[in-house]
Design a protein around this motif. Structure first.
Motif, PDB file in Angstrom:
ATOM      1  N   ASP A   1       0.665  -1.160  -0.124  1.00 19.79           N
ATOM      2  CA  ASP A   1       0.078   0.069  -0.067  1.00 19.79           C
ATOM      3  C   ASP A   1       0.972   1.284   0.081  1.00 19.79           C
ATOM      4  O   ASP A   1       0.538   2.341  -0.893  1.00 19.79           O
ATOM      5  CB  ASP A   1      -0.804  -0.011   1.344  1.00 19.79           C
ATOM      6  CG  ASP A   1      -1.846  -1.059   1.127  1.00 19.79           C
ATOM      7  OD1 ASP A   1      -2.250  -1.457   0.102  1.00 19.79           O
ATOM      8  OD2 ASP A   1      -2.322  -1.414   2.382  1.00 19.79           O
ATOM      9  N   LEU A   2       1.758   1.311   0.904  1.00 23.32           N
ATOM     10  CA  LEU A   2       2.716   2.422   1.030  1.00 23.32           C
ATOM     11  C   LEU A   2       3.547   2.610  -0.408  1.00 23.32           C
ATOM     12  O   LEU A   2       3.706   3.723  -0.860  1.00 23.32           O
ATOM     13  CB  LEU A   2       3.790   2.263   2.073  1.00 23.32           C
ATOM     14  CG  LEU A   2       5.074   3.311   2.108  1.00 23.32           C
ATOM     15  CD1 LEU A   2       4.116   4.615   2.485  1.00 23.32           C
ATOM     16  CD2 LEU A   2       5.890   2.857   3.272  1.00 23.32           C
TER      17      LEU A   2
ATOM     18  N   GLU B   1       2.069   6.631  -6.932  1.00 32.16           N
ATOM     19  CA  GLU B   1       0.881   7.624  -7.382  1.00 32.16           C
ATOM     20  C   GLU B   1       1.705   9.080  -7.051  1.00 32.16           C
ATOM     21  O   GLU B   1       1.396   9.925  -8.251  1.00 32.16           O
ATOM     22  CB  GLU B   1      -0.074   7.560  -6.673  1.00 32.16           C
ATOM     23  CG  GLU B   1      -1.116   6.308  -6.981  1.00 32.16           C
ATOM     24  CD  GLU B   1      -1.986   6.035  -6.177  1.00 32.16           C
ATOM     25  OE1 GLU B   1      -2.612   7.192  -5.441  1.00 32.16           O
ATOM     26  OE2 GLU B   1      -2.799   4.857  -6.029  1.00 32.16           O
ATOM     27  N   GLN B   2       2.223   9.324  -6.118  1.00 27.76           N
ATOM     28  CA  GLN B   2       2.760  10.496  -5.707  1.00 27.76           C
ATOM     29  C   GLN B   2       3.760  11.115  -6.891  1.00 27.76           C
ATOM     30  O   GLN B   2       3.959  12.312  -7.338  1.00 27.76           O
ATOM     31  CB  GLN B   2       3.224  10.642  -4.626  1.00 27.76           C
ATOM     32  CG  GLN B   2       2.320  10.553  -3.231  1.00 27.76           C
ATOM     33  CD  GLN B   2       1.096  11.386  -3.221  1.00 27.76           C
ATOM     34  OE1 GLN B   2       1.260  12.665  -3.330  1.00 27.76           O
ATOM     35  NE2 GLN B   2       0.112  10.721  -3.323  1.00 27.76           N
ATOM     36  N   LEU B   3       4.671  10.149  -7.241  1.00 27.04           N
ATOM     37  CA  LEU B   3       5.751  10.121  -8.066  1.00 27.04           C
ATOM     38  C   LEU B   3       5.354  10.519  -9.374  1.00 27.04           C
ATOM     39  O   LEU B   3       5.823  11.201 -10.171  1.00 27.04           O
ATOM     40  CB  LEU B   3       6.800   9.195  -8.080  1.00 27.04           C
ATOM     41  CG  LEU B   3       7.471   8.813  -6.610  1.00 27.04           C
ATOM     42  CD1 LEU B   3       8.384   7.906  -6.956  1.00 27.04           C
ATOM     43  CD2 LEU B   3       8.247  10.374  -6.370  1.00 27.04           C
ATOM     44  N   ARG B   4       4.349   9.765  -9.978  1.00 27.18           N
ATOM     45  CA  ARG B   4       3.541   9.867 -11.115  1.00 27.18           C
ATOM     46  C   ARG B   4       3.182  11.241 -11.383  1.00 27.18           C
ATOM     47  O   ARG B   4       3.047  11.658 -12.363  1.00 27.18           O
ATOM     48  CB  ARG B   4       2.360   8.970 -11.438  1.00 27.18           C
ATOM     49  CG  ARG B   4       3.060   7.603 -12.013  1.00 27.18           C
ATOM     50  CD  ARG B   4       2.211   6.489 -12.222  1.00 27.18           C
ATOM     51  NE  ARG B   4       2.647   5.151 -12.161  1.00 27.18           N
ATOM     52  CZ  ARG B   4       2.119   4.613 -11.052  1.00 27.18           C
ATOM     53  NH1 ARG B   4       1.352   4.893 -10.002  1.00 27.18           N
ATOM     54  NH2 ARG B   4       2.679   3.324 -11.107  1.00 27.18           N
ATOM     55  N   ALA B   5       2.898  12.155 -10.490  1.00 28.52           N
ATOM     56  CA  ALA B   5       2.367  13.412 -10.407  1.00 28.52           C
ATOM     57  C   ALA B   5       3.407  14.609 -10.763  1.00 28.52           C
ATOM     58  O   ALA B   5       2.961  15.373 -11.240  1.00 28.52           O
ATOM     59  CB  ALA B   5       1.602  13.799  -9.196  1.00 28.52           C
TER      60      ALA B   5
ATOM     61  N   VAL C   1       9.754  13.432 -12.898  1.00 28.03           N
ATOM     62  CA  VAL C   1       9.869  11.919 -12.614  1.00 28.03           C
ATOM     63  C   VAL C   1       9.298  11.233 -13.958  1.00 28.03           C
ATOM     64  O   VAL C   1       9.805  10.046 -14.159  1.00 28.03           O
ATOM     65  CB  VAL C   1       9.089  11.416 -11.464  1.00 28.03           C
ATOM     66  CG1 VAL C   1       8.928   9.981 -11.363  1.00 28.03           C
ATOM     67  CG2 VAL C   1       9.725  12.105 -10.125  1.00 28.03           C
ATOM     68  N   ARG C   2       8.584  11.610 -14.598  1.00 31.78           N
ATOM     69  CA  ARG C   2       7.942  11.102 -15.887  1.00 31.78           C
ATOM     70  C   ARG C   2       8.682  11.392 -16.967  1.00 31.78           C
ATOM     71  O   ARG C   2       8.322  10.589 -17.931  1.00 31.78           O
ATOM     72  CB  ARG C   2       6.534  11.574 -16.218  1.00 31.78           C
ATOM     73  CG  ARG C   2       5.353  11.215 -15.058  1.00 31.78           C
ATOM     74  CD  ARG C   2       4.036  11.647 -15.755  1.00 31.78           C
ATOM     75  NE  ARG C   2       3.824  12.918 -16.093  1.00 31.78           N
ATOM     76  CZ  ARG C   2       3.506  13.844 -15.405  1.00 31.78           C
ATOM     77  NH1 ARG C   2       3.489  13.817 -14.114  1.00 31.78           N
ATOM     78  NH2 ARG C   2       3.388  15.302 -16.073  1.00 31.78           N
TER      79      ARG C   2
END
Length: 53
Positions: free
Chosen positions: A18-19, A25-29, A33-34
């Motif tokens: 879960d972590l 998800e946070q990094l994909r924002a 990072v993308r």
């Protein structure tokens, strides 16, 4: 409903998975990072990208 959402609402313990899902998800924002890694770029370009991360 994803496991991490239901676990938080129900008071269940969250898992390492879960972590990691939340972190991904946070990094994909983040646009940086993308972005493609400058592995063929100059040393200066690589250092600049790393600093931006």
């Amino acid at each position: 409903m994803r496991r991490s959402d239901s676990a938080r609402r129900c008071g269940d313990n969250t898992t390492g998975a879960d972590l990691l899902s939340w972190l991904a998800e946070q990094l994909r924002a983040s646009a940086i990072v993308r972005a493609n890694l400058p592995h063929l770029g100059s040393r200066q370009e690589q250092v600049a990208h790393l600093a931006a991360l």
